[in-house]
Motif scaffolding. Structure first.
Motif, PDB file in Angstrom:
ATOM      1  N   THR A  83       0.820  -1.223   0.000  1.00  0.00           N
ATOM      2  CA  THR A  83       0.000   0.000   0.000  1.00  0.00           C
ATOM      3  C   THR A  83       0.847   1.263   0.000  1.00  0.00           C
ATOM      4  O   THR A  83       0.341   2.339  -0.274  1.00  0.00           O
ATOM      5  CB  THR A  83      -0.917   0.050   1.237  1.00  0.00           C
ATOM      6  OG1 THR A  83      -0.106   0.199   2.411  1.00  0.00           O
ATOM      7  CG2 THR A  83      -1.791  -1.182   1.333  1.00  0.00           C
ATOM      8  N   GLY A  84       2.111   1.140   0.352  1.00  0.00           N
ATOM      9  CA  GLY A  84       2.986   2.304   0.471  1.00  0.00           C
ATOM     10  C   GLY A  84       2.994   2.879   1.884  1.00  0.00           C
ATOM     11  O   GLY A  84       3.830   3.708   2.216  1.00  0.00           O
ATOM     12  N   GLU A  85       2.067   2.426   2.727  1.00  0.00           N
ATOM     13  CA  GLU A  85       1.978   2.898   4.114  1.00  0.00           C
ATOM     14  C   GLU A  85       3.047   2.191   4.951  1.00  0.00           C
ATOM     15  O   GLU A  85       3.285   0.995   4.803  1.00  0.00           O
ATOM     16  CB  GLU A  85       0.587   2.600   4.661  1.00  0.00           C
ATOM     17  CG  GLU A  85       0.332   3.125   6.039  1.00  0.00           C
ATOM     18  CD  GLU A  85      -1.108   2.890   6.498  1.00  0.00           C
ATOM     19  OE1 GLU A  85      -1.530   3.585   7.421  1.00  0.00           O
ATOM     20  OE2 GLU A  85      -1.791   2.006   5.945  1.00  0.00           O
ATOM     21  N   ILE A  86       3.681   2.933   5.841  1.00  0.00           N
ATOM     22  CA  ILE A  86       4.667   2.358   6.761  1.00  0.00           C
ATOM     23  C   ILE A  86       4.161   2.581   8.181  1.00  0.00           C
ATOM     24  O   ILE A  86       3.842   3.707   8.563  1.00  0.00           O
ATOM     25  CB  ILE A  86       6.058   2.986   6.557  1.00  0.00           C
ATOM     26  CG1 ILE A  86       6.579   2.610   5.165  1.00  0.00           C
ATOM     27  CG2 ILE A  86       7.020   2.512   7.643  1.00  0.00           C
ATOM     28  CD1 ILE A  86       7.918   3.182   4.818  1.00  0.00           C
ATOM     29  N   LEU A  87       4.054   1.482   8.935  1.00  0.00           N
ATOM     30  CA  LEU A  87       3.553   1.529  10.308  1.00  0.00           C
ATOM     31  C   LEU A  87       4.557   0.872  11.249  1.00  0.00           C
ATOM     32  O   LEU A  87       5.486   0.195  10.816  1.00  0.00           O
ATOM     33  CB  LEU A  87       2.207   0.813  10.406  1.00  0.00           C
ATOM     34  CG  LEU A  87       1.051   1.411   9.602  1.00  0.00           C
ATOM     35  CD1 LEU A  87      -0.190   0.528   9.692  1.00  0.00           C
ATOM     36  CD2 LEU A  87       0.730   2.819  10.078  1.00  0.00           C
ATOM     37  N   THR A  88       4.310   1.057  12.542  1.00  0.00           N
ATOM     38  CA  THR A  88       5.160   0.503  13.589  1.00  0.00           C
ATOM     39  C   THR A  88       4.466  -0.697  14.224  1.00  0.00           C
ATOM     40  O   THR A  88       3.288  -0.615  14.577  1.00  0.00           O
ATOM     41  CB  THR A  88       5.428   1.564  14.671  1.00  0.00           C
ATOM     42  OG1 THR A  88       5.866   2.765  14.044  1.00  0.00           O
ATOM     43  CG2 THR A  88       6.460   1.091  15.673  1.00  0.00           C
ATOM     44  N   VAL A  89       5.187  -1.802  14.386  1.00  0.00           N
ATOM     45  CA  VAL A  89       4.622  -3.011  14.990  1.00  0.00           C
ATOM     46  C   VAL A  89       4.416  -2.792  16.482  1.00  0.00           C
ATOM     47  O   VAL A  89       5.331  -2.402  17.196  1.00  0.00           O
ATOM     48  CB  VAL A  89       5.535  -4.234  14.764  1.00  0.00           C
ATOM     49  CG1 VAL A  89       4.984  -5.459  15.495  1.00  0.00           C
ATOM     50  CG2 VAL A  89       5.693  -4.519  13.285  1.00  0.00           C
ATOM     51  N   LYS A  90       3.180  -3.051  16.934  1.00  0.00           N
ATOM     52  CA  LYS A  90       2.869  -3.014  18.367  1.00  0.00           C
ATOM     53  C   LYS A  90       2.863  -4.443  18.907  1.00  0.00           C
ATOM     54  O   LYS A  90       3.491  -4.740  19.912  1.00  0.00           O
ATOM     55  CB  LYS A  90       1.503  -2.369  18.596  1.00  0.00           C
ATOM     56  CG  LYS A  90       1.074  -2.338  20.046  1.00  0.00           C
ATOM     57  CD  LYS A  90      -0.256  -1.646  20.202  1.00  0.00           C
ATOM     58  CE  LYS A  90      -0.665  -1.573  21.656  1.00  0.00           C
ATOM     59  NZ  LYS A  90      -1.946  -0.869  21.809  1.00  0.00           N
ATOM     60  N   THR A  91       2.129  -5.335  18.232  1.00  0.00           N
ATOM     61  CA  THR A  91       2.029  -6.741  18.613  1.00  0.00           C
ATOM     62  C   THR A  91       2.284  -7.579  17.375  1.00  0.00           C
ATOM     63  O   THR A  91       1.726  -7.306  16.317  1.00  0.00           O
ATOM     64  CB  THR A  91       0.626  -7.064  19.172  1.00  0.00           C
ATOM     65  OG1 THR A  91       0.313  -6.149  20.217  1.00  0.00           O
ATOM     66  CG2 THR A  91       0.550  -8.486  19.705  1.00  0.00           C
ATOM     67  N   LEU A  92       3.095  -8.599  17.522  1.00  0.00           N
ATOM     68  CA  LEU A  92       3.461  -9.470  16.407  1.00  0.00           C
ATOM     69  C   LEU A  92       2.709 -10.785  16.511  1.00  0.00           C
ATOM     70  O   LEU A  92       2.598 -11.364  17.588  1.00  0.00           O
ATOM     71  CB  LEU A  92       4.969  -9.731  16.450  1.00  0.00           C
ATOM     72  CG  LEU A  92       5.557 -10.630  15.383  1.00  0.00           C
ATOM     73  CD1 LEU A  92       5.441  -9.988  14.014  1.00  0.00           C
ATOM     74  CD2 LEU A  92       7.009 -10.930  15.723  1.00  0.00           C
ATOM     75  N   PHE A  93       2.201 -11.272  15.384  1.00  0.00           N
ATOM     76  CA  PHE A  93       1.506 -12.557  15.313  1.00  0.00           C
ATOM     77  C   PHE A  93       2.132 -13.408  14.219  1.00  0.00           C
ATOM     78  O   PHE A  93       2.435 -12.905  13.147  1.00  0.00           O
ATOM     79  CB  PHE A  93       0.029 -12.368  14.965  1.00  0.00           C
ATOM     80  CG  PHE A  93      -0.724 -11.571  15.979  1.00  0.00           C
ATOM     81  CD1 PHE A  93      -1.343 -12.193  17.040  1.00  0.00           C
ATOM     82  CD2 PHE A  93      -0.804 -10.193  15.867  1.00  0.00           C
ATOM     83  CE1 PHE A  93      -2.033 -11.445  17.985  1.00  0.00           C
ATOM     84  CE2 PHE A  93      -1.487  -9.447  16.803  1.00  0.00           C
ATOM     85  CZ  PHE A  93      -2.101 -10.078  17.858  1.00  0.00           C
ATOM     86  N   CYS A  94       2.323 -14.668  14.450  1.00  0.00           N
ATOM     87  CA  CYS A  94       2.648 -15.692  13.471  1.00  0.00           C
ATOM     88  C   CYS A  94       3.488 -15.216  12.280  1.00  0.00           C
ATOM     89  O   CYS A  94       2.980 -15.095  11.181  1.00  0.00           O
ATOM     90  CB  CYS A  94       1.348 -16.293  12.962  1.00  0.00           C
ATOM     91  SG  CYS A  94       1.561 -17.835  12.104  1.00  0.00           S
ATOM     92  N   PRO A  95       4.780 -14.960  12.483  1.00  0.00           N
ATOM     93  CA  PRO A  95       5.600 -14.569  11.329  1.00  0.00           C
ATOM     94  C   PRO A  95       5.684 -15.703  10.319  1.00  0.00           C
ATOM     95  O   PRO A  95       5.586 -16.869  10.678  1.00  0.00           O
ATOM     96  CB  PRO A  95       6.972 -14.272  11.936  1.00  0.00           C
ATOM     97  CG  PRO A  95       6.977 -14.994  13.228  1.00  0.00           C
ATOM     98  CD  PRO A  95       5.552 -15.076  13.695  1.00  0.00           C
ATOM     99  N   THR A  96       5.853 -15.346   9.066  1.00  0.00           N
ATOM    100  CA  THR A  96       5.912 -16.352   8.017  1.00  0.00           C
ATOM    101  C   THR A  96       6.858 -15.889   6.923  1.00  0.00           C
ATOM    102  O   THR A  96       7.350 -14.779   6.954  1.00  0.00           O
ATOM    103  CB  THR A  96       4.494 -16.639   7.468  1.00  0.00           C
ATOM    104  OG1 THR A  96       4.541 -17.757   6.609  1.00  0.00           O
ATOM    105  CG2 THR A  96       3.902 -15.449   6.758  1.00  0.00           C
ATOM    106  N   ASP A  97       7.131 -16.751   5.988  1.00  0.00           N
ATOM    107  CA  ASP A  97       7.954 -16.382   4.840  1.00  0.00           C
ATOM    108  C   ASP A  97       7.381 -17.048   3.599  1.00  0.00           C
ATOM    109  O   ASP A  97       6.405 -17.782   3.676  1.00  0.00           O
ATOM    110  CB  ASP A  97       9.429 -16.735   5.048  1.00  0.00           C
ATOM    111  CG  ASP A  97       9.660 -18.218   5.286  1.00  0.00           C
ATOM    112  OD1 ASP A  97       8.929 -19.049   4.696  1.00  0.00           O
ATOM    113  OD2 ASP A  97      10.581 -18.552   6.036  1.00  0.00           O
ATOM    114  N   THR A  98       7.960 -16.784   2.445  1.00  0.00           N
ATOM    115  CA  THR A  98       7.409 -17.302   1.192  1.00  0.00           C
ATOM    116  C   THR A  98       7.468 -18.818   1.106  1.00  0.00           C
ATOM    117  O   THR A  98       6.720 -19.417   0.351  1.00  0.00           O
ATOM    118  CB  THR A  98       8.147 -16.707  -0.017  1.00  0.00           C
ATOM    119  OG1 THR A  98       9.547 -16.960   0.132  1.00  0.00           O
ATOM    120  CG2 THR A  98       7.902 -15.228  -0.144  1.00  0.00           C
ATOM    121  N   LYS A  99       8.309 -19.456   1.887  1.00  0.00           N
ATOM    122  CA  LYS A  99       8.410 -20.911   1.864  1.00  0.00           C
ATOM    123  C   LYS A  99       7.400 -21.581   2.795  1.00  0.00           C
ATOM    124  O   LYS A  99       7.177 -22.769   2.721  1.00  0.00           O
ATOM    125  CB  LYS A  99       9.819 -21.342   2.262  1.00  0.00           C
ATOM    126  CG  LYS A  99      10.867 -20.893   1.272  1.00  0.00           C
ATOM    127  CD  LYS A  99      12.246 -21.336   1.738  1.00  0.00           C
ATOM    128  CE  LYS A  99      13.309 -20.828   0.808  1.00  0.00           C
ATOM    129  NZ  LYS A  99      13.821 -19.534   1.137  1.00  0.00           N
TER     130      LYS A  99
END
Length: 109
Positions: free
Chosen positions: A68-84
């Motif tokens: 979207t072009g929007e840049i935000l700051t992480v407050k709470t992180l959930f379930c990180p993932t990657d392309t694999k």
């Protein structure tokens, strides 16, 4: 021209709540700093600020996903993932249920 050249790709995606939002809205984002370990940065004392580029998508496999072009700051992180390892709807208590966090529905068949 190859149509694939126009498709934006993400390298690493996280599911998060943003500091900038007063309501806990779940968003997908890609770390601005590709070398940062997001979980480690957020769990350090004091926590480090993690900026992410917001992606509009239903899930990481969404063909219509775009930054979207929007840049935000992480407050709470959930379930990180990657392309694999793309995220799939969760199964709770042995029953299939919609994953409301990312607007997915699980087929009933």
């Amino acid at each position: 021209m190859d149509g694939d050249a126009d498709i934006q790709k993400w390298g690493r995606i996280v599911l998060f709540h943003a500091v900038e939002h007063t309501e806990p809205i779940l968003l997908w984002g890609e770390p601005v700093d590709p070398s940062i370990d997001v979980g480690l940065a957020l769990s350090s004392q004091p926590p480090k600020e993690v900026k992410v580029k917001v992606w509009k998508m239903i899930n990481p496999e969404d063909a219509d996903a775009h930054c979207t072009g929007e840049i935000l700051t992480v407050k709470t992180l959930f379930c990180p993932t990657d392309t694999k390892r793309p995220q799939k709807p969760e199964v709770l208590d042995g029953k299939r249920s919609p994953d409301r966090t990312v607007s997915l529905t699980v087929p009933s068949h």
